[in-house]
Design a protein around this motif. Structure first.
Motif, PDB file in Angstrom:
ATOM      1  N   ASP A   1       0.859  -1.187   0.000  1.00  0.00           N
ATOM      2  CA  ASP A   1       0.000   0.000   0.000  1.00  0.00           C
ATOM      3  C   ASP A   1       0.901   1.245   0.000  1.00  0.00           C
ATOM      4  N   ILE A   2       1.314   1.632  -1.198  1.00  0.00           N
ATOM      5  CA  ILE A   2       2.264   2.732  -1.347  1.00  0.00           C
ATOM      6  C   ILE A   2       1.649   4.058  -0.884  1.00  0.00           C
ATOM      7  N   SER A   3       0.394   4.292  -1.239  1.00  0.00           N
ATOM      8  CA  SER A   3      -0.249   5.554  -0.867  1.00  0.00           C
ATOM      9  C   SER A   3      -0.317   5.729   0.642  1.00  0.00           C
TER      10      SER A   3
ATOM     11  N   VAL B   1       4.706   8.486   6.262  1.00  0.00           N
ATOM     12  CA  VAL B   1       6.126   8.786   6.442  1.00  0.00           C
ATOM     13  C   VAL B   1       6.329  10.263   6.778  1.00  0.00           C
ATOM     14  N   GLN B   2       7.313  10.519   7.614  1.00  0.00           N
ATOM     15  CA  GLN B   2       7.691  11.891   7.950  1.00  0.00           C
ATOM     16  C   GLN B   2       8.730  12.352   6.917  1.00  0.00           C
ATOM     17  N   ALA B   3       8.253  13.089   5.935  1.00  0.00           N
ATOM     18  CA  ALA B   3       9.140  13.541   4.861  1.00  0.00           C
ATOM     19  C   ALA B   3       8.641  14.876   4.325  1.00  0.00           C
ATOM     20  N   ASP B   4       9.514  15.545   3.580  1.00  0.00           N
ATOM     21  CA  ASP B   4       9.172  16.851   3.011  1.00  0.00           C
ATOM     22  C   ASP B   4       8.780  16.764   1.546  1.00  0.00           C
ATOM     23  N   ILE B   5       9.482  15.894   0.798  1.00  0.00           N
ATOM     24  CA  ILE B   5       9.276  15.822  -0.654  1.00  0.00           C
ATOM     25  C   ILE B   5       9.184  14.367  -1.093  1.00  0.00           C
ATOM     26  N   ILE B   6       8.184  14.079  -1.906  1.00  0.00           N
ATOM     27  CA  ILE B   6       8.020  12.752  -2.508  1.00  0.00           C
ATOM     28  C   ILE B   6       8.522  12.805  -3.943  1.00  0.00           C
TER      29      ILE B   6
ATOM     30  N   ILE C   1       0.511  10.899  -5.813  1.00  0.00           N
ATOM     31  CA  ILE C   1       0.624  12.359  -5.719  1.00  0.00           C
ATOM     32  C   ILE C   1      -0.440  12.925  -4.783  1.00  0.00           C
ATOM     33  N   GLU C   2      -1.659  12.412  -4.903  1.00  0.00           N
ATOM     34  CA  GLU C   2      -2.742  12.874  -4.020  1.00  0.00           C
ATOM     35  C   GLU C   2      -2.431  12.554  -2.561  1.00  0.00           C
TER      36      GLU C   2
ATOM     37  N   LYS D   1       1.101  23.440  -1.441  1.00  0.00           N
ATOM     38  CA  LYS D   1       2.276  22.620  -1.710  1.00  0.00           C
ATOM     39  C   LYS D   1       2.645  22.719  -3.185  1.00  0.00           C
ATOM     40  N   THR D   2       3.867  22.354  -3.501  1.00  0.00           N
ATOM     41  CA  THR D   2       4.366  22.434  -4.871  1.00  0.00           C
ATOM     42  C   THR D   2       4.359  21.059  -5.541  1.00  0.00           C
ATOM     43  N   VAL D   3       3.903  21.027  -6.786  1.00  0.00           N
ATOM     44  CA  VAL D   3       4.070  19.860  -7.642  1.00  0.00           C
ATOM     45  C   VAL D   3       4.954  20.322  -8.802  1.00  0.00           C
ATOM     46  N   ALA D   4       6.161  19.790  -8.883  1.00  0.00           N
ATOM     47  CA  ALA D   4       7.132  20.222  -9.883  1.00  0.00           C
ATOM     48  C   ALA D   4       7.289  19.142 -10.951  1.00  0.00           C
ATOM     49  N   ILE D   5       7.147  19.548 -12.230  1.00  0.00           N
ATOM     50  CA  ILE D   5       7.069  18.561 -13.315  1.00  0.00           C
ATOM     51  C   ILE D   5       8.038  18.867 -14.467  1.00  0.00           C
TER      52      ILE D   5
END
Length: 338
Positions: free
Chosen positions: A77-79, A85-90, A108-109, A142-146
C-alpha cells in the motif's frame, strides 16, 4: 534538512540519487541544505523506510549490480506509506500509464493530502488529471514540480511558465521522443527500421516494448501536458490525431532526402483561427530551413511560436539517467529555495 522518499526506484530515481551523492548530500542553496533519504517504495524491487536516513551509497552500489536485497520491506500500500512517512518531498517515479495516470495520481494525491511536496517526471498523471492535481496542490499550499515530464533535463516547463511571459504563444511543436528521432536518423544512413529499433533498444533508448515511443503515445502525453501548461486547456486523448513512425519505409526516407527534407515525429499544440486549442502527433516532412531539420539522434527540440518573438527553439537531451535525474534535482532545489 530536507527529507525525501523515492516512489519507484528505477533508472530515473537512481540517477537523482547519484547526483545527490556526488554533491555529498548538500543542496546548492543559500543555506547549503542537507538532503536525506528516509524512504524507498517500490512494489517490484522492494522497499525500505528509515527515519534516521538510508545509506544510499550502499543501496546504489548494489543497484548497479542489479541487487536490491537491501530493500527488505514488502510494502504494497504505497499511498498509505506516503501518507504516514515523515518527509518533506516525494519523488514520484513509478511506471507511466497515460490512459489512467495510475497509480501515480494516487501517490501524488496521498503526498499532497499529507502536506508533502511532489517532484516527478511521470507524464501519466498530467496527461489526464493536470487541473485536478494542481488544484489540490494549491489548496494544500504545496508544490508539484514537473520539469522533467516533457524534455527530461532540458528546462522547457520553466521557460514556458516564466521565461516567455507576455510573448503571446500561439503554438508549440517539436521532436519530443528521442527513440523515434534516433530511428529516423539511422534510417537516413540506410539502416532498416527493424535494425534501427533493435539498436535503439541495445543503447537503452527504447523499451523492450517500444510501442509508446514509435507509435506516438509518449509524444501524445507530452502534447497533453503542453496544452495545460501553455494554454490552460485539458485536451482529450481521443480527440487528438496520433500516428507513429513504424510505417515509414527506407523508400520514404530516400525520397524525402532527395527533396532536401527529413521525416520527424512531431508533437504539436496550437490555437486555431477560432481560438480553439488543438493537438496532433504525426510524422512530418521537415524542410532544410526549419530549425527542427538538423535535430538528429536521440536529441529533442521544441519550437515555441509567439506573436512577439516568432519562433524560439530549445534543444536538449530528451532522455538519459543523469539528464532526467537532474530535472528532479533542479525541482527539489527550487522547492527548497521557495
Amino acid at each position: 534538512m530536507v527529507k525525501i522518499v523515492y516512489v519507484g526506484f528505477g533508472i530515473v530515481s537512481q540517477g537523482l540519487a547519484e547526483i545527490i551523492l556526488d554533491a555529498h548530500s548538500i543542496l546548492p542553496t543559500s543555506k547549503e541544505t542537507e538532503i536525506q533519504t528516509v524512504g524507498i517504495l517500490d512494489t517490484m524491487k522492494g522497499s525500505k523506510m528509515d527515519a534516521n536516513g538510508i545509506n544510499m551509497q550502499e543501496v546504489l552500489a548494489n543497484a548497479q549490480k542489479g541487487d536490491y536485497s537491501l530493500l527488505t520491506e514488502n510494502i504494497l500500500d504505497i499511498s498509505k506509506a506516503i501518507q504516514e512517512v515523515q518527509a518533506d518531498i516525494i519523488i514520484e517515479a513509478s511506471f507511466t500509464d497515460i490512459k489512467t495516470g495510475q497509480p501515480a495520481i494516487s501517490h501524488i494525491e496521498a503526498a499532497l493530502k499529507s502536506n508533502k511536496h511532489v517532484v516527478t517526471t511521470n507524464k501519466g498523471p498530467f496527461a489526464v488529471a493536470y487541473e485536478e492535481i494542481f488544484k489540490l496542490a494549491k489548496e494544500r499550499n504545496k508544490t508539484v514540480a514537473i520539469e522533467g515530464t516533457v524534455i527530461s533535463g532540458t528546462p522547457i516547463i520553466n521557460v514556458l511558465n516564466t521565461g516567455l511571459l507576455g510573448a503571446q504563444i500561439t503554438a508549440v511543436s517539436g521532436i519530443m521522443n528521442g527513440t523515434s528521432n534516433y530511428i529516423l536518423t539511422e534510417m537516413e544512413s540506410g539502416m532498416s527500421y527493424e535494425k534501427a529499433l533493435s539498436q535503439a533498444q541495445e543503447l537503452g533508448y527504447a523499451e523492450a516494448d517500444p510501442t509508446s515511443d514509435v507509435e506516438g503515445l509518449d509524444t501524445l502525453a507530452k502534447v497533453l501536458i503542453l496544452g495545460n501548461v501553455v494554454f490552460n486547456t485539458q485536451l482529450l486523448q481521443e480527440e487528438i490525431e496520433v500516428s507513429g513512425i513504424s510505417k515509414i519505409t527506407l523508400a520514404d526516407i530516400k525520397e524525402a532526402t532527395s527533396n532536401n527534407m527529413r521525416y520527424k515525429l512531431i508533437g504539436q499544440v496550437w490555437k486555431d483561427s477560432q481560438g480553439k486549442v488543438q493537438g496532433a502527433v504525426r510524422p512530418k516532412l521537415v524542410p532544410m530551413e526549419d530549425s527542427l531539420y538538423g535535430i538528429s539522434g536521440a536529441t529533442n527540440a521544441l519550437k515555441i511560436t509567439s506573436s512577439i518573438l516568432g519562433d524560439t527553439t530549445i534543444i536538449g537531451a530528451g532522455a538519459g539517467k543523469a539528464e532526467t535525474g537532474f530535472a528532479l534535482y533542479n525541482d527539489i532545489i527550487s522547492i527548497v529555495n521557495g
